[in-house]
Write a protein that holds these residues in place. Structure first.
Motif, mmCIF file in Angstrom:
data_model
loop_
_atom_site.group_PDB
_atom_site.id
_atom_site.type_symbol
_atom_site.label_atom_id
_atom_site.label_comp_id
_atom_site.label_asym_id
_atom_site.label_seq_id
_atom_site.Cartn_x
_atom_site.Cartn_y
_atom_site.Cartn_z
ATOM 1 N N UNK A 20 0.815 -1.212 0.000
ATOM 2 C CA UNK A 20 0.000 0.000 0.000
ATOM 3 C C UNK A 20 0.852 1.269 0.000
ATOM 4 N N UNK A 21 2.025 1.219 0.585
ATOM 5 C CA UNK A 21 2.917 2.379 0.520
ATOM 6 C C UNK A 21 3.349 2.620 -0.924
ATOM 7 N N UNK A 22 3.578 1.540 -1.630
ATOM 8 C CA UNK A 22 4.029 1.648 -3.015
ATOM 9 C C UNK A 22 2.889 2.052 -3.955
ATOM 10 N N UNK A 23 1.713 1.464 -3.774
ATOM 11 C CA UNK A 23 0.590 1.686 -4.696
ATOM 12 C C UNK A 23 -0.317 2.837 -4.291
ATOM 13 N N UNK A 24 -0.242 3.273 -3.056
ATOM 14 C CA UNK A 24 -1.071 4.338 -2.477
ATOM 15 C C UNK A 24 -2.500 3.915 -2.208
ATOM 16 N N UNK A 25 -3.163 3.232 -3.134
ATOM 17 C CA UNK A 25 -4.483 2.665 -2.857
ATOM 18 C C UNK A 25 -4.656 1.433 -3.735
ATOM 19 N N UNK A 26 -5.434 0.480 -3.247
ATOM 20 C CA UNK A 26 -5.622 -0.756 -3.999
ATOM 21 C C UNK A 26 -6.857 -1.489 -3.486
ATOM 22 N N UNK A 27 -7.420 -2.325 -4.356
ATOM 23 C CA UNK A 27 -8.539 -3.176 -3.968
ATOM 24 C C UNK A 27 -7.993 -4.429 -3.271
ATOM 25 N N UNK A 67 -6.423 2.358 1.670
ATOM 26 C CA UNK A 67 -5.312 3.309 1.731
ATOM 27 C C UNK A 67 -4.716 3.300 3.135
ATOM 28 N N UNK A 68 -3.423 3.565 3.199
ATOM 29 C CA UNK A 68 -2.753 3.641 4.493
ATOM 30 C C UNK A 68 -2.994 4.988 5.141
ATOM 31 N N UNK A 69 -3.243 4.977 6.414
ATOM 32 C CA UNK A 69 -3.248 6.185 7.228
ATOM 33 C C UNK A 69 -1.875 6.271 7.893
ATOM 34 N N UNK A 70 -1.450 7.446 8.237
ATOM 35 C CA UNK A 70 -0.212 7.643 8.991
ATOM 36 C C UNK A 70 1.013 7.024 8.310
ATOM 37 N N UNK A 71 1.142 7.264 7.005
ATOM 38 C CA UNK A 71 2.268 6.697 6.253
ATOM 39 C C UNK A 71 3.618 7.079 6.847
ATOM 40 N N UNK A 72 3.757 8.339 7.221
ATOM 41 C CA UNK A 72 5.041 8.804 7.761
ATOM 42 C C UNK A 72 5.401 8.068 9.053
ATOM 43 N N UNK A 73 4.408 7.858 9.897
ATOM 44 C CA UNK A 73 4.634 7.143 11.159
ATOM 45 C C UNK A 73 5.057 5.702 10.885
ATOM 46 N N UNK A 74 4.354 5.055 9.962
ATOM 47 C CA UNK A 74 4.664 3.668 9.606
ATOM 48 C C UNK A 74 6.068 3.582 9.010
ATOM 49 N N UNK A 75 6.368 4.482 8.087
ATOM 50 C CA UNK A 75 7.683 4.487 7.453
ATOM 51 C C UNK A 75 8.780 4.727 8.488
ATOM 52 N N UNK A 76 8.530 5.645 9.404
ATOM 53 C CA UNK A 76 9.505 5.914 10.461
ATOM 54 C C UNK A 76 9.805 4.679 11.296
ATOM 55 N N UNK A 77 8.776 3.931 11.639
ATOM 56 C CA UNK A 77 8.976 2.705 12.416
ATOM 57 C C UNK A 77 9.696 1.639 11.605
ATOM 58 N N UNK A 78 9.369 1.531 10.323
ATOM 59 C CA UNK A 78 10.058 0.554 9.471
ATOM 60 C C UNK A 78 11.543 0.877 9.370
ATOM 61 N N UNK A 79 11.852 2.161 9.238
ATOM 62 C CA UNK A 79 13.257 2.572 9.155
ATOM 63 C C UNK A 79 13.944 2.352 10.500
ATOM 64 N N UNK A 80 13.307 2.787 11.570
ATOM 65 C CA UNK A 80 13.904 2.684 12.905
ATOM 66 C C UNK A 80 14.166 1.237 13.317
ATOM 67 N N UNK A 81 13.233 0.355 13.029
ATOM 68 C CA UNK A 81 13.361 -1.037 13.469
ATOM 69 C C UNK A 81 13.685 -1.988 12.321
ATOM 70 N N UNK A 82 14.202 -1.457 11.262
ATOM 71 C CA UNK A 82 14.518 -2.203 10.041
ATOM 72 C C UNK A 82 15.250 -3.509 10.320
ATOM 73 N N UNK A 83 16.282 -3.461 11.125
ATOM 74 C CA UNK A 83 17.111 -4.651 11.352
ATOM 75 C C UNK A 83 16.428 -5.705 12.217
ATOM 76 N N UNK A 84 15.423 -5.313 12.965
ATOM 77 C CA UNK A 84 14.734 -6.297 13.805
ATOM 78 C C UNK A 84 13.745 -7.138 12.996
#
Length: 103
Positions: A20-27, A67-84
């Motif tokens: 959903x981050x890549x496509x922005x919206x999808x069925x 559609x994703x809500x709070x994309x920036x928050x989700x992306x931030x967590x993915x980056x922060x905890x990437x290695x886990x």
């Protein structure tokens, strides 16, 4: 953040989120096909994301899109905890994202 991290620790949820981050919206069928997961399994995980408020449904021309809500928050967590996550998909997505943002 702990509720979101609990969801993101689930591989199927991460795959849906990245899609959903890549496509922005999808069925639902597009998400299911895009992440190579059965329709009912995808629907199950989507309900968890909707109930938590991280995904929203929108209707257009008789179809339901997600559609994703709070994309920036989700992306931030993915980056922060990437290695886990120990997940090549997360690593690839973040590498691509970082390349696009850096001059």
């Amino acid at each position: 953040d702990s509720k979101l991290m609990g969801l993101l620790r689930q591989e199927s949820v991460r795959r849906i989120t990245l899609f959903l981050m890549d496509k922005r919206k999808a069925t639902l069928p597009a998400i299911s096909k895009g992440i190579n997961l059965g329709l009912s399994t995808t629907a199950f995980h989507m309900q968890k994301l909707i109930q938590s408020g991280f995904v929203a449904e929108t209707k257009s021309r008789g179809k339901i899109f997600y559609v994703l809500n709070e994309k920036e928050k989700i992306l931030g967590l993915l980056v922060q905890y990437r290695h886990s996550f120990l997940d090549e998909l997360v690593d690839s997505f973040i590498d691509l994202w970082e390349k696009e943002l850096k001059p």
